[in-house]
Design a protein around this motif. Structure first.
Motif, PDB file in Angstrom:
ATOM      1  N   ALA A 120       0.828  -1.213   0.000  1.00 18.43           N
ATOM      2  CA  ALA A 120       0.000   0.000   0.000  1.00 18.43           C
ATOM      3  C   ALA A 120       0.857   1.256   0.000  1.00 18.43           C
ATOM      4  N   LYS A 121       2.026   1.219   0.629  1.00 19.34           N
ATOM      5  CA  LYS A 121       2.907   2.392   0.706  1.00 19.34           C
ATOM      6  C   LYS A 121       3.813   2.538  -0.513  1.00 19.34           C
ATOM      7  N   SER A 122       3.968   1.478  -1.293  1.00 18.06           N
ATOM      8  CA  SER A 122       4.954   1.474  -2.370  1.00 18.06           C
ATOM      9  C   SER A 122       4.393   2.036  -3.679  1.00 18.06           C
ATOM     10  N   PRO A 123       4.949   3.165  -4.181  1.00 16.86           N
ATOM     11  CA  PRO A 123       4.508   3.686  -5.482  1.00 16.86           C
ATOM     12  C   PRO A 123       4.866   2.725  -6.624  1.00 16.86           C
ATOM     13  N   ALA A 124       5.953   1.969  -6.469  1.00 17.48           N
ATOM     14  CA  ALA A 124       6.341   1.008  -7.514  1.00 17.48           C
ATOM     15  C   ALA A 124       5.274  -0.080  -7.663  1.00 17.48           C
ATOM     16  N   TYR A 125       4.696  -0.517  -6.558  1.00 18.99           N
ATOM     17  CA  TYR A 125       3.630  -1.530  -6.621  1.00 18.99           C
ATOM     18  C   TYR A 125       2.438  -0.982  -7.393  1.00 18.99           C
ATOM     19  N   TRP A 126       2.047   0.252  -7.106  1.00 19.66           N
ATOM     20  CA  TRP A 126       0.886   0.842  -7.777  1.00 19.66           C
ATOM     21  C   TRP A 126       1.146   1.037  -9.268  1.00 19.66           C
ATOM     22  N   ARG A 127       2.366   1.429  -9.623  1.00 16.72           N
ATOM     23  CA  ARG A 127       2.710   1.532 -11.054  1.00 16.72           C
ATOM     24  C   ARG A 127       2.646   0.166 -11.722  1.00 16.72           C
ATOM     25  N   GLY A 128       3.143  -0.842 -11.033  1.00 15.78           N
ATOM     26  CA  GLY A 128       3.150  -2.201 -11.577  1.00 15.78           C
ATOM     27  C   GLY A 128       1.753  -2.732 -11.843  1.00 15.78           C
ATOM     28  N   ILE A 129       0.829  -2.502 -10.921  1.00 15.09           N
ATOM     29  CA  ILE A 129      -0.527  -3.019 -11.158  1.00 15.09           C
ATOM     30  C   ILE A 129      -1.254  -2.228 -12.233  1.00 15.09           C
ATOM     31  N   LEU A 130      -0.864  -0.974 -12.435  1.00 14.90           N
ATOM     32  CA  LEU A 130      -1.458  -0.216 -13.542  1.00 14.90           C
ATOM     33  C   LEU A 130      -0.985  -0.762 -14.879  1.00 14.90           C
ATOM     34  N   VAL A 131       0.281  -1.166 -14.938  1.00 13.14           N
ATOM     35  CA  VAL A 131       0.849  -1.667 -16.196  1.00 13.14           C
ATOM     36  C   VAL A 131       0.289  -3.045 -16.537  1.00 13.14           C
ATOM     37  N   ASN A 132       0.230  -3.956 -15.564  1.00 11.51           N
ATOM     38  CA  ASN A 132      -0.176  -5.332 -15.887  1.00 11.51           C
ATOM     39  C   ASN A 132      -1.680  -5.580 -15.767  1.00 11.51           C
ATOM     40  N   GLY A 133      -2.471  -4.583 -15.434  1.00 10.53           N
ATOM     41  CA  GLY A 133      -3.927  -4.733 -15.390  1.00 10.53           C
ATOM     42  C   GLY A 133      -4.457  -5.306 -14.090  1.00 10.53           C
ATOM     43  N   GLU A 134      -3.612  -5.512 -13.123  1.00  7.40           N
ATOM     44  CA  GLU A 134      -4.023  -6.044 -11.825  1.00  7.40           C
ATOM     45  C   GLU A 134      -4.893  -5.053 -11.054  1.00  7.40           C
ATOM     46  N   TRP A 135      -4.902  -3.794 -11.473  1.00  8.05           N
ATOM     47  CA  TRP A 135      -5.670  -2.766 -10.787  1.00  8.05           C
ATOM     48  C   TRP A 135      -7.168  -3.076 -10.807  1.00  8.05           C
ATOM     49  N   VAL A 136      -7.625  -3.814 -11.821  1.00  6.20           N
ATOM     50  CA  VAL A 136      -9.040  -4.159 -11.904  1.00  6.20           C
ATOM     51  C   VAL A 136      -9.422  -5.060 -10.728  1.00  6.20           C
ATOM     52  N   LYS A 137      -8.588  -6.064 -10.463  1.00  7.62           N
ATOM     53  CA  LYS A 137      -8.855  -6.984  -9.358  1.00  7.62           C
ATOM     54  C   LYS A 137      -8.827  -6.237  -8.020  1.00  7.62           C
ATOM     55  N   VAL A 138      -7.843  -5.363  -7.844  1.00  6.04           N
ATOM     56  CA  VAL A 138      -7.743  -4.587  -6.616  1.00  6.04           C
ATOM     57  C   VAL A 138      -8.974  -3.694  -6.465  1.00  6.04           C
ATOM     58  N   GLY A 139      -9.431  -3.108  -7.557  1.00 11.19           N
ATOM     59  CA  GLY A 139     -10.626  -2.268  -7.519  1.00 11.19           C
ATOM     60  C   GLY A 139     -11.876  -3.050  -7.143  1.00 11.19           C
ATOM     61  N   VAL A 140     -12.003  -4.261  -7.670  1.00 11.26           N
ATOM     62  CA  VAL A 140     -13.158  -5.091  -7.326  1.00 11.26           C
ATOM     63  C   VAL A 140     -13.129  -5.444  -5.845  1.00 11.26           C
ATOM     64  N   TYR A 141     -11.948  -5.822  -5.334  1.00 14.53           N
ATOM     65  CA  TYR A 141     -11.831  -6.140  -3.905  1.00 14.53           C
ATOM     66  C   TYR A 141     -12.172  -4.914  -3.056  1.00 14.53           C
ATOM     67  N   ALA A 142     -11.719  -3.750  -3.463  1.00 17.80           N
ATOM     68  CA  ALA A 142     -12.008  -2.530  -2.707  1.00 17.80           C
ATOM     69  C   ALA A 142     -13.510  -2.240  -2.727  1.00 17.80           C
ATOM     70  N   ALA A 143     -14.151  -2.419  -3.885  1.00 17.46           N
ATOM     71  CA  ALA A 143     -15.597  -2.176  -3.976  1.00 17.46           C
ATOM     72  C   ALA A 143     -16.364  -3.158  -3.098  1.00 17.46           C
ATOM     73  N   GLU A 144     -15.932  -4.426  -3.069  1.00 19.22           N
ATOM     74  CA  GLU A 144     -16.594  -5.407  -2.209  1.00 19.22           C
ATOM     75  C   GLU A 144     -16.447  -5.035  -0.744  1.00 19.22           C
ATOM     76  N   ALA A 145     -15.248  -4.644  -0.347  1.00 17.58           N
ATOM     77  CA  ALA A 145     -15.025  -4.257   1.053  1.00 17.58           C
ATOM     78  C   ALA A 145     -15.861  -3.036   1.403  1.00 17.58           C
ATOM     79  N   TYR A 146     -15.889  -2.051   0.507  1.00 16.60           N
ATOM     80  CA  TYR A 146     -16.693  -0.854   0.746  1.00 16.60           C
ATOM     81  C   TYR A 146     -18.169  -1.223   0.856  1.00 16.60           C
TER      82      TYR A 146
END
Length: 166
Positions: A120-146
């Motif tokens: 969560a603190k690492s900007p490199a992790y966030w860049r990586g998930i934007l590049v490989n499309g993993e951000w969609v999965k993270v977004g779905v998990y966040a929406a479910e938690a919300y």
């Protein structure tokens, strides 16, 4: 579209004599109804005793707050306790069926949360998930938690939209 079977086939099938079917009622119960009723009454008595024990333990643990909760529940006390016991048994069945188990050590829990916090603190992790499309999965998990927390808020307020001011 025409049928591939000739109509004569259907006429012959309908005209065939059928053997008589006997509809005799069969009893599949292994015990008499009196014995079953006695067992059901015994089970009900045990369940009620367990509910009372559970309630007494809750009152002991919670002290005056438990007493107050009991008086506020009034006649709803028994159904609430029953539903809690049913939920406990259901969770137990799921726990056994899914072969769940608690973490074997505190190190496992600490490691999991430190990994989450580090990502969560690492900007490199966030860049990586934007590049490989993993951000969609993270977004779905966040929406479910919300959504889970939002449902809890709706239930707590007892209002779907906004707060009841009346």
């Amino acid at each position: 579209m025409r049928s591939t079977l000739p109509t004569a086939f259907f006429r012959q099938a309908a005209a065939r004599p059928r053997p008589p079917v006997s509809f005799t009622a069969r009893r599949f119960a292994s015990t008499s109804s009196e014995n079953a009723q006695k067992k059901a009454q015994d089970a009900l008595g045990v369940a009620q005793k367990n509910a009372e024990k559970l309630w007494e333990n809750a009152k002991k643990v919670l002290g005056p707050l438990g007493e107050r909760a009991g008086t506020l529940l009034g006649s709803y006390r028994q159904p609430v306790i029953y539903n809690a016991q049913v939920a406990r048994e259901l969770v137990k069945q799921i726990y056994i069926a899914e072969r769940l188990q608690p973490p074997s050590s505190m190190a496992t829990v600490t490691d999991a949360y430190s990994t989450l916090w580090g990502r969560a603190k690492s900007p490199a992790y966030w860049r990586g998930i934007l590049v490989n499309g993993e951000w969609v999965k993270v977004g779905v998990y966040a929406a479910e938690a919300y959504g889970i927390f939002k449902i809890g808020e709706i239930l707590g307020r007892r209002s779907l939209v906004g707060y009841n001011l009346h």
